[in-house]
Design an enzyme around this catalytic site. Structure first.
Site, PDB file in Angstrom:
ATOM      1  N   TYR A 150       4.261   5.006  11.467  1.00  0.00           N
ATOM      2  CA  TYR A 150       4.612   3.600  11.725  1.00  0.00           C
ATOM      3  C   TYR A 150       5.460   2.926  10.636  1.00  0.00           C
ATOM      4  O   TYR A 150       5.725   1.742  10.716  1.00  0.00           O
ATOM      5  CB  TYR A 150       3.341   2.761  11.981  1.00  0.00           C
ATOM      6  N   ARG A 184       0.870  -1.185   0.000  1.00  0.00           N
ATOM      7  CA  ARG A 184       0.000   0.000   0.000  1.00  0.00           C
ATOM      8  C   ARG A 184       0.901   1.227   0.000  1.00  0.00           C
ATOM      9  O   ARG A 184       1.564   1.508   0.988  1.00  0.00           O
ATOM     10  CB  ARG A 184      -0.901  -0.069   1.239  1.00  0.00           C
ATOM     11  N   HIS A 199      -3.607   4.052   5.002  1.00  0.00           N
ATOM     12  CA  HIS A 199      -4.661   3.033   5.121  1.00  0.00           C
ATOM     13  C   HIS A 199      -5.986   3.604   4.619  1.00  0.00           C
ATOM     14  O   HIS A 199      -6.664   3.026   3.777  1.00  0.00           O
ATOM     15  CB  HIS A 199      -4.775   2.590   6.587  1.00  0.00           C
TER      16      HIS A 199
HETATM   17  C1  LIG Z   1     -14.218  -6.652  12.439  1.00  0.00           C
HETATM   18  C2  LIG Z   1     -13.442  -5.380  12.329  1.00  0.00           C
HETATM   19  N1  LIG Z   1     -12.447  -5.153  13.193  1.00  0.00           N
HETATM   20  C3  LIG Z   1     -11.717  -4.007  13.091  1.00  0.00           C
HETATM   21  C4  LIG Z   1     -12.009  -3.083  12.129  1.00  0.00           C
HETATM   22  C5  LIG Z   1     -11.163  -1.803  11.996  1.00  0.00           C
HETATM   23  N2  LIG Z   1     -10.321  -1.939  10.813  1.00  0.00           N
HETATM   24  C6  LIG Z   1     -10.654  -1.377   9.643  1.00  0.00           C
HETATM   25  S1  LIG Z   1      -9.578  -1.723   8.444  1.00  0.00           S
HETATM   26  C7  LIG Z   1      -8.592  -2.614   9.478  1.00  0.00           C
HETATM   27  C8  LIG Z   1      -7.330  -3.257   8.991  1.00  0.00           C
HETATM   28  C9  LIG Z   1      -7.568  -4.170   7.849  1.00  0.00           C
HETATM   29  O1  LIG Z   1      -6.341  -4.614   7.354  1.00  0.00           O
HETATM   30  P1  LIG Z   1      -6.247  -5.619   6.163  1.00  0.00           P
HETATM   31  O2  LIG Z   1      -7.223  -6.720   6.351  1.00  0.00           O
HETATM   32  O3  LIG Z   1      -4.819  -6.006   6.011  1.00  0.00           O
HETATM   33  O4  LIG Z   1      -6.743  -4.785   4.894  1.00  0.00           O
HETATM   34  P2  LIG Z   1      -6.160  -3.438   4.287  1.00  0.00           P
HETATM   35  O5  LIG Z   1      -6.815  -2.312   5.034  1.00  0.00           O
HETATM   36  O6  LIG Z   1      -4.699  -3.445   4.478  1.00  0.00           O
HETATM   37  O7  LIG Z   1      -6.556  -3.442   2.873  1.00  0.00           O
HETATM   38  C10 LIG Z   1      -9.141  -2.641  10.758  1.00  0.00           C
HETATM   39  C11 LIG Z   1      -8.544  -3.348  11.896  1.00  0.00           C
HETATM   40  C12 LIG Z   1     -13.084  -3.355  11.254  1.00  0.00           C
HETATM   41  N3  LIG Z   1     -13.422  -2.523  10.271  1.00  0.00           N
HETATM   42  N4  LIG Z   1     -13.767  -4.526  11.362  1.00  0.00           N
END
Ligand SMILES: Cc1ncc(C[n+]2csc(CCOP(=O)(O)OP(=O)(O)O)c2C)c(N)n1
Length: 359
Positions: free
Chosen positions: A269, A256, A260
């Site tokens: 970070y 990425r 985020h």
């Molecule tokens: C069940 C849940 N827990 C926590 C969150 C908060 N949250 C949003 S995005 C994220 C990280 C997701 O990371 P990843 O699966 O690697 O996908 P990326 O954002 O890197 O595409 C988190 C913890 C959420 N949306 N849903």
């Protein structure tokens, strides 16, 4: 090829290397014309993505989760699908939505806070965005199972990130898919971070693809910035799915480039040096290099493609911005076909509040 690359050994499939060289003995399974069309779409997606970020910074769009850096993973996988297949996206798949045929105007509309933007045309088989991390692979498996029972020759595909592989729902989905041999592709975009949590802290496993093995099906790691490797792996996973060979997990190793979401500051970070290291593996530049090597790219053509994309994207933004904002009442009505008792009560409270305000 899927069984040929052992995820336990960290073997990764790559066809087009960052330096533009093709892996010996391998070539893309796409015609020059297709590659050019795909490149054009990638240019548009990158531009549309950048504009979404700009609009957010100008207060014209809500929170947005950028795609930049992950175009090959999204475009290569979506290109390998057929019209009847069903896609279950997470929240970062603007590129997949576009590739499936969702109108760009509607994609912007959604991020501008209007749920109507998620009402895709009838013939566009893509589910709404899943903000809860990792819940939708279960839906993809359920839909895949239904398709199998009905004898339909389609696959279902769930898109999710590296972070999602730590969620319980992901493991339930993988297990169910393995047991019932559903025609499902688990497409993990390992972009190295789940917000601020690096991949290393996500799991002690060497690769994410190897998780498929625990559930009794194939997993493969591909260079997610290599359009050709992503396309080939997804195409093969689809073939396997529709010929009854069950699910496949694909881990597309990517990065990425941006935050985020627009609410994040990645400089807190991760080091700039790391970002620049990955920038050198930019999926777009890699494809551009390939086209140039084949005499299919020039500065003039690039300028033309960019100008066309600019006009299309600007038009979509204009259309999205001219849609009147939704009535607040709609938020109560949106989720269920029939409102639940609690939602009805909340709507009544809201209407009473409006009446009070008027008097
Ligand atoms: C069940 C849940 N827990 C926590 C969150 C908060 N949250 C949003 S995005 C994220 C990280 C997701 O990371 P990843 O699966 O690697 O996908 P990326 O954002 O890197 O595409 C988190 C913890 C959420 N949306 N849903």
């Amino acid at each position: 090829m899927i069984g040929k690359y052992d995820p336990l050994k960290g073997e990764m499939r790559c066809i087009l290397h960052p330096d533009g060289r093709l892996e010996e003995g391998l070539k893309p399974d796409l015609s020059d014309q297709s590659v050019r069309n795909i490149y054009r779409k990638m240019v548009l997606i990158r531009l549309a993505d950048q504009k979404a970020l700009n609009l957010q910074r100008q207060g014209r769009l809500g929170t947005y989760a950028p795609v930049i850096g992950q175009e090959a993973a999204q475009v290569g996988s979506a290109q390998a699908l057929e019209k009847g297949d069903w896609v279950f996206p997470s929240f970062r798949e603007m590129g997949v939505f576009y590739m499936r045929g969702a109108p760009l105007k509607d994609i912007y509309l959604y991020w501008m806070g209007n749920e109507a933007g998620q009402k895709v045309p009838e013939d566009v088989n893509i589910f709404p965005i899943s903000v809860p991390v990792g819940t939708h692979p279960l839906h993809a498996v359920g839909a895949g199972w239904a398709a199998k029972l009905k004898g339909e020759k389609i696959c279902t595909i769930a898109y999710f990130g590296d972070g999602a592989t730590s969620e319980g729902d992901f493991h339930e989905a993988m297990n169910f898919a393995g047991v019932f041999q559903t025609p499902t592709i688990f497409f993990c975009q390992n972009n190295q971070y789940a917000i601020s949590v690096p991949r290393k802290k996500q799991t002690a496993a060497k690769t994410l693809a190897q998780k498929a093995m625990a559930y009794g099906f194939a997993g493969v790691q591909v260079d997610g910035n290599d359009l050709f490797a992503v396309y080939a792996a997804t195409r093969e996973a689809r073939e396997r799915a529709i010929s009854g060979l069950g699910p496949t997990m694909i881990e597309a190793v990517t990065y990425r480039f941006g935050p985020h979401t627009t609410a994040d500051d990645p400089s807190k970070y991760r080091e700039d040096a790391e970002v620049w290291e990955w920038r050198a593996r930019d999926p777009m530049l890699r494809l551009q290099g390939y086209l140039r090597g084949r005499g299919l790219w020039s500065e003039d053509q690039e300028a033309k493609i960019k100008a066309e994309a600019e006009a299309i994207v600007n038009q979509a933004i204009q259309e999205a911005e001219s849609v009147p904002p939704p009535e607040p009442e709609e938020m109560f009505k949106y989720t269920f076909a029939e409102m639940t008792r609690i939602l009805k009560e909340q709507l009544d409270d809201y209407l009473a509040f409006l009446r009070e305000k008027e008097t």
